[in-house]
Design an enzyme around this catalytic site. Structure first.
Site, PDB file in Angstrom:
ATOM      1  N   THR A 228       0.839  -1.191   0.000  1.00 58.86           N
ATOM      2  CA  THR A 228       0.000   0.000   0.000  1.00 58.86           C
ATOM      3  C   THR A 228       0.876   1.242   0.000  1.00 58.86           C
ATOM      4  O   THR A 228       2.020   1.222   0.454  1.00 58.86           O
ATOM      5  CB  THR A 228      -0.898   0.067   1.248  1.00 58.86           C
ATOM      6  OG1 THR A 228      -0.089   0.332   2.408  1.00 58.86           O
ATOM      7  CG2 THR A 228      -1.667  -1.224   1.450  1.00 58.86           C
ATOM      8  N   ASP A 229       0.355   2.344  -0.525  1.00 59.60           N
ATOM      9  CA  ASP A 229       0.975   3.628  -0.227  1.00 59.60           C
ATOM     10  C   ASP A 229       0.773   3.868   1.273  1.00 59.60           C
ATOM     11  O   ASP A 229       0.032   3.137   1.949  1.00 59.60           O
ATOM     12  CB  ASP A 229       0.337   4.731  -1.074  1.00 59.60           C
ATOM     13  CG  ASP A 229       1.277   5.919  -1.301  1.00 59.60           C
ATOM     14  OD1 ASP A 229       2.288   6.023  -0.576  1.00 59.60           O
ATOM     15  OD2 ASP A 229       0.998   6.733  -2.192  1.00 59.60           O
ATOM     16  N   SER A 230       1.431   4.889   1.795  1.00 57.56           N
ATOM     17  CA  SER A 230       1.388   5.120   3.241  1.00 57.56           C
ATOM     18  C   SER A 230      -0.052   5.200   3.746  1.00 57.56           C
ATOM     19  O   SER A 230      -0.873   5.965   3.222  1.00 57.56           O
ATOM     20  CB  SER A 230       2.121   6.414   3.580  1.00 57.56           C
ATOM     21  OG  SER A 230       1.931   6.730   4.949  1.00 57.56           O
ATOM     22  N   LEU A 231      -0.333   4.422   4.773  1.00 54.52           N
ATOM     23  CA  LEU A 231      -1.674   4.430   5.349  1.00 54.52           C
ATOM     24  C   LEU A 231      -1.893   5.641   6.247  1.00 54.52           C
ATOM     25  O   LEU A 231      -2.991   5.820   6.784  1.00 54.52           O
ATOM     26  CB  LEU A 231      -1.916   3.135   6.128  1.00 54.52           C
ATOM     27  CG  LEU A 231      -1.852   1.853   5.287  1.00 54.52           C
ATOM     28  CD1 LEU A 231      -2.182   0.634   6.140  1.00 54.52           C
ATOM     29  CD2 LEU A 231      -2.787   1.926   4.088  1.00 54.52           C
TER      30      LEU A 231
END
Length: 604
Positions: free
Chosen positions: A322-325
């Site tokens: 994922t991109d940064s959560l």
């Protein structure tokens, strides 16, 4: 004093363990690749549920050392994560990876980074189920770089797009990957595979190779091969394509209204090329694409996008991160305790940088215990992660040495390659009356003014000072005056006064908007009668909003390597060879293209 890597005997044990596990299962000695597969299966079989949950997370941590960070970083860790150090983070949460940031004080210098990496690996191997960590970083080069000098800083993606050389793009990736590997970073969140078709895009822009999906696809493929040639996991981002947004997913939730056919023709080709090139990882985007999933969920949380399109349609079976959560785009619709669970249900493997690790970690654990997620689903992702670690050699050789840092990082040969590659990227857009190169002037005195944005890691100082210094090295008499990206009336007057008696004024422009006072600065300097040359130090679109300059260049970034290249072009040391990888439209009429893709002037 530099921390030394553990002794070779400990490193050997890892290989022997893999071989022994293979022999125990099969009764025969197997090749290393097979031994790694057996090792992966053995590690997975011994993991507790809590260790499995941890393996899915890639987390930030403050400090230059895994066990002895500065007190301020200990305090920051206690406040942010509830642990004191990286070692405690690994012990408590069993995280599978750590991401480095300059602002977290992880990346002071190459030897320190190598020692931090070794300390992290020691902590991972000291766990009940010993597992090396996958250490990652956003090292795109250009405007996004977390590891600075003396490491080699390469031109960024759009500059490479302007250069147009696949061999240069591959070489840049190979050098960057080799240096990252020497300091213990084995996953790079690069290259950007987004096709930047929206000049108003606030988050991608020059991080993209360009606006032509075919050209972007070829450059992405070349970079992937370069990184992975260096045994670094490349990560194509941001799937399914972040190039046509006017909202920054760090602060909002962008919606892309491409049709399914437009997505296939415009956004998908670079990701298809990355997969064909053997990409190790793909990062998701916190964007809504209604044509791909009408639910309104961001792609990071969309099973139709991550599983239906990426896994099933495109046939990708590597790691999905994922991109940064912590970004707002993924947090707008669901609470922080739901996001990691939904990302896993959608098809993600690695959960990057949640805002509150305890909340996210416990949410995944609870989802398994209550049956929303099965342990078998976790095992699918963990197998991908462990297989990638094995492919990168982390089970056999998790540690790095000071000697390797000295041998590899920031070598004269690498720096020469960076300058050579950058020399082909500067684009000349305006050259009234053949004004450039200014080497034709006699004893030129130059005033350098303009924007001095916050410096990425590839800089040694403000852009105005870097340009002036490069001109001075070439024999000019250059003075720097920072006027900022929003120059005040007083600062503009100061620049106009300073221009008196100069042979040339160089203005570094930075993302000039319709209302920007940078336009006033250029106009007032042009009115002095002193010749003005502008250098767009980020987006090349600035040339559409400034008038009257004798020449206009695009450098695509304000890192030293790209600004030095632009100065060499200005001074006639290099010919301008870059060609626009994006179109520049008229500021007054966006349907009218002033400078098309492929445009770029050369000297007579």
């Amino acid at each position: 004093m530099h921390h030394r890597a553990p002794s070779p005997s400990r490193r050997t044990v890892l290989t022997v363990t893999a071989a022994a596990a293979a022999a125990a299962v099969t009764g025969v000695t197997v090749p290393v690749a097979h031994a790694d597969e057996v090792k992966v299966a053995d590690v997975l079989s011994r993991m507790s549920l809590e260790e499995k949950v941890g393996q899915l997370f890639v987390m930030r941590v403050y400090g230059h050392s895994a066990t002895a960070p500065d007190q301020a970083d200990i305090d920051a860790n206690l406040k942010d994560i509830g642990v004191r150090t990286a070692a405690e983070l690994i012990e408590r949460y069993h995280v599978g990876g750590i991401i480095y940031f300059a602002w977290a004080h992880n990346t002071r210098d190459p030897h320190q980074i190598a020692a931090l990496s070794n300390g992290i690996q020691q902590a991972g191997l000291a766990q009940p189920t010993p597992v090396p960590l996958l250490i990652s970083v956003d090292q795109e080069h250009g405007v996004v770089a977390r590891v600075g000098k003396p490491a080699t800083l390469m031109p960024g993606a759009m500059a490479l797009g302007a250069g147009g050389s696949l061999s240069d793009a591959r070489k840049a990736g190979q050098i960057a990957g080799t240096e990252l590997g020497a300091i213990g970073i084995r996953q790079d969140y690069a290259p950007v595979a987004d096709v930047n078709v929206n000049p108003a895009n606030p988050v991608i822009g020059v991080r993209s190779f360009g606006a032509d999906p075919t050209a972007v696809a070829a450059l992405v493929s070349a970079q992937v091969k370069g990184y992975q040639q260096a045994r670094i996991a490349a990560t194509a981002k941001h799937f399914p394509g972040h190039g046509d947004t006017a909202v920054d997913s760090h602060t909002g939730l962008p919606v892309i209204n491409h049709t399914r056919e437009q997505w296939s023709e415009l956004d998908a080709p670079p990701f298809r090329a990355a997969i064909a090139a053997g990409i190790d990882a793909i990062m998701t985007a916190h964007i809504v694409v209604p044509a791909l999933d009408p639910s309104g969920d961001p792609a990071t949380l969309s099973r139709p996008i991550l599983t239906g399109i990426l896994r099933e349609e495109l046939g990708y079976d590597g790691v999905v991160v994922t991109d940064s959560l912590s970004m707002e785009g993924v947090r707008t619709k669901y609470g922080d305790e739901r996001v990691p669970v939904l990302a896993l249900k959608a098809g993600a493997d690695q959960l990057l940088n949640p805002p509150d690790l305890a909340v996210a970690w416990n949410a995944v654990l609870a989802a398994v215990k209550n049956g929303e997620l099965t342990e078998a689903r976790l095992d699918e992702s963990i197998l991908r992660i462990l297989r990638l670690k094995a492919k990168l050699g982390l089970f056999r050789e998790p540690f790095v040495t000071d000697a390797e840092v000295d041998r590899v990082v920031g070598t004269a040969a690498h720096l020469a390659h960076a300058d050579r590659i950058a020399g082909a990227t500067t684009t000349l857009l305006v050259n009234e009356g053949g004004f450039l190169p200014v080497s034709r002037l006699s004893h030129p005195k130059v005033l350098v003014v303009g924007a001095d944005p916050a410096s990425p890691s590839g800089t040694t100082g403000p852009p105005t000072a870097t340009i002036a210094g490069a001109l001075t090295e070439l024999g000019f008499t250059a003075t720097a005056l920072s006027t900022g990206s929003a120059p005040t009336a007083a600062r503009i007057e100061e620049a106009v006064t300073a221009a008196a008696g100069q042979d040339l004024v160089v203005v570094g422009t930075y993302n000039v908007s319709a209302t920007s006072t940078q336009r006033t600065l250029v106009a007032r300097l042009v009115a002095t009668g002193v010749p003005v040359v502008t250098i767009a130090i980020r987006n090349p679109y600035d040339v559409a909003r400034t008038t009257g300059q004798r020449a206009a260049l695009a450098s695509y970034s304000w890192t030293d390597v790209e600004l030095r290249a632009a100065v060499r072009v200005l001074a006639g040391q290099d010919r301008p060879r870059g060609r626009l990888p994006v179109p520049v439209q008229s500021a007054d009429d966006p349907t009218r293209v002033l400078y098309p893709v492929g445009y770029g002037l050369s000297y007579a």
